[in-house]
Design a protein around this motif. Sequence first.
Motif, PDB file in Angstrom:
ATOM      1  N   ILE A  71     -11.473   2.821 -19.701  1.00 45.17           N
ATOM      2  CA  ILE A  71     -12.744   2.423 -19.231  1.00 45.17           C
ATOM      3  C   ILE A  71     -13.159   3.410 -18.075  1.00 45.17           C
ATOM      4  O   ILE A  71     -14.337   4.005 -18.319  1.00 45.17           O
ATOM      5  CB  ILE A  71     -12.569   1.052 -18.337  1.00 45.17           C
ATOM      6  N   SER A  72     -12.240   4.048 -17.216  1.00 42.89           N
ATOM      7  CA  SER A  72     -12.793   4.903 -16.410  1.00 42.89           C
ATOM      8  C   SER A  72     -13.297   6.438 -16.943  1.00 42.89           C
ATOM      9  O   SER A  72     -14.308   6.992 -16.514  1.00 42.89           O
ATOM     10  CB  SER A  72     -11.653   5.520 -15.166  1.00 42.89           C
ATOM     11  N   ILE A  77     -17.755   9.644 -19.599  1.00 38.64           N
ATOM     12  CA  ILE A  77     -18.455  10.073 -20.716  1.00 38.64           C
ATOM     13  C   ILE A  77     -19.946   9.608 -21.035  1.00 38.64           C
ATOM     14  O   ILE A  77     -20.792  10.392 -21.297  1.00 38.64           O
ATOM     15  CB  ILE A  77     -17.687   9.863 -21.947  1.00 38.64           C
ATOM     16  N   ALA A  78     -20.103   8.328 -20.592  1.00 35.19           N
ATOM     17  CA  ALA A  78     -21.485   7.904 -20.494  1.00 35.19           C
ATOM     18  C   ALA A  78     -22.252   8.583 -19.696  1.00 35.19           C
ATOM     19  O   ALA A  78     -23.348   8.792 -19.932  1.00 35.19           O
ATOM     20  CB  ALA A  78     -21.300   6.273 -20.323  1.00 35.19           C
ATOM     21  N   ALA A  88     -26.355   5.502 -21.959  1.00 36.02           N
ATOM     22  CA  ALA A  88     -25.230   4.869 -22.538  1.00 36.02           C
ATOM     23  C   ALA A  88     -24.506   3.908 -21.526  1.00 36.02           C
ATOM     24  O   ALA A  88     -24.452   4.343 -20.352  1.00 36.02           O
ATOM     25  CB  ALA A  88     -24.341   5.816 -23.308  1.00 36.02           C
ATOM     26  N   GLU A  89     -23.733   2.871 -22.058  1.00 33.58           N
ATOM     27  CA  GLU A  89     -22.913   2.201 -21.177  1.00 33.58           C
ATOM     28  C   GLU A  89     -21.326   2.371 -21.869  1.00 33.58           C
ATOM     29  O   GLU A  89     -21.409   3.034 -22.694  1.00 33.58           O
ATOM     30  CB  GLU A  89     -23.201   0.773 -20.947  1.00 33.58           C
ATOM     31  N   VAL A  90     -20.373   1.824 -20.997  1.00 29.33           N
ATOM     32  CA  VAL A  90     -19.151   2.017 -21.563  1.00 29.33           C
ATOM     33  C   VAL A  90     -18.852   1.366 -22.866  1.00 29.33           C
ATOM     34  O   VAL A  90     -18.270   1.843 -23.625  1.00 29.33           O
ATOM     35  CB  VAL A  90     -18.304   1.139 -20.520  1.00 29.33           C
ATOM     36  N   VAL A 246     -17.110   9.058 -29.664  1.00 24.03           N
ATOM     37  CA  VAL A 246     -18.191   8.523 -30.296  1.00 24.03           C
ATOM     38  C   VAL A 246     -19.202   7.689 -29.524  1.00 24.03           C
ATOM     39  O   VAL A 246     -18.631   7.033 -28.639  1.00 24.03           O
ATOM     40  CB  VAL A 246     -18.103   8.034 -31.872  1.00 24.03           C
ATOM     41  N   CYS A 247     -20.465   8.071 -29.450  1.00 21.87           N
ATOM     42  CA  CYS A 247     -21.282   7.244 -28.652  1.00 21.87           C
ATOM     43  C   CYS A 247     -22.294   6.482 -29.683  1.00 21.87           C
ATOM     44  O   CYS A 247     -22.997   7.400 -30.364  1.00 21.87           O
ATOM     45  CB  CYS A 247     -22.325   8.092 -27.711  1.00 21.87           C
TER      46      CYS A 247
END
Length: 392
Positions: A71-72, A77-78, A88-90, A246-247
């Motif tokens: 998660i961190s 990355i977000a 973007a969110e997690v 990937v986002c």
Amino acid sequence: MNYANRMNDLKPSDIREVMKLIASNPGTISFAGGLPDPDLFPREEMRKATDKVMRESPHVALQYGLTLGRISLREKIAGLMKREGVEAEVENIAVTTGSQQAITIAAMMYMEEEDVIITENPSYLGAISAFKPFSTNIIGVDGDEEGMMIDQLEQAIKRTPKAKLIYVIPNFQNPTGRTWSLERRKALLEVAKRHDLIVLEDNAYGEVRFEGDRIPSIKSMDTEGRVLYFGSFSKILSPGLRVGWVCADKGIIGKYELVKNGMDLQSAELAQMQVDGFLESNDLDEHIGKINSVYKMRRDLMLKTIKKEFPEDAKYYYPKGGMFIWVELPSHMNTRELLHRAIERKVAFVPGGSFYPEGGCESSMRLNFSTMQNEKIVDGIKILGELLRESI
């Protein structure tokens, strides 16, 4: 052996085959691989990050983790996605084993047998290889200095009712080094909306910029969740860590989790924590700046030497970033044949024909400038120039 039919379509990568030739010819000047310069890896910073992980959290680093990634790290990355104009969110991020895995999972998620993927012409060989096992048809659409030609894209879609995905590399494209204009990016997204297609936006080289302003990503203009954005730390930290991402829309990320869980359960926890620790304790932009200053110098030197040593009828492109210079030679020349003569002179490159999903254009070549030192760039290009003049 009773292999699946899909195995019939798989062929060795031309790049890997060239690397074998290089391995059997020690001392070869290689313009072949898309490799970062190992001298620019942040060795000391990564050592410190690794030491901290193994000192403070070895029980976590050596254990199973979440399929979508730490998660961190996904939070960081977000944050990086904001540079691309994407909020973007997690939940919009999945960590993958390199962006290569992100491409492969997308093909698994969307492609049925005989479906069609549209790519640039030429396009990234690794993506073409990732698409092949799914018994899909790959159609290439030509481009110019601004990107894929939209009128040709429309024609390709009309000819292929089973088109489902469009795969593009808008920044410093592999292999041509071209960068799409903002207008061409907008036009592509409009075509995708009109024909209800999914866009795969690969930005593996986006941070390796030498000049010009950052152009908004296609994902930043996506209001319908139809764009999947692929990123990677391979070109700016280390390819050996195999950490990409990937986002995408949250629903798409949920599907990624299902597929990735069956593929490898998760990307390596230790590698994720190493990247996470580096980003926590170091200035990423400062590190990227050091890389780009070296690569820019090598790009400039290779272009200068090509201009001096190559025949006048060799056409080459001016990349504003990335790792490659694309050369197109007179149509009667065959760079696969040229490669074997070059290897004898201890110089290697990748013939351009393999980057065309439907074949053709055997008179082109891709030259990498990121790995070789200055004197080897000059020596290698001089040798290629001699061979080209002999051929012509």
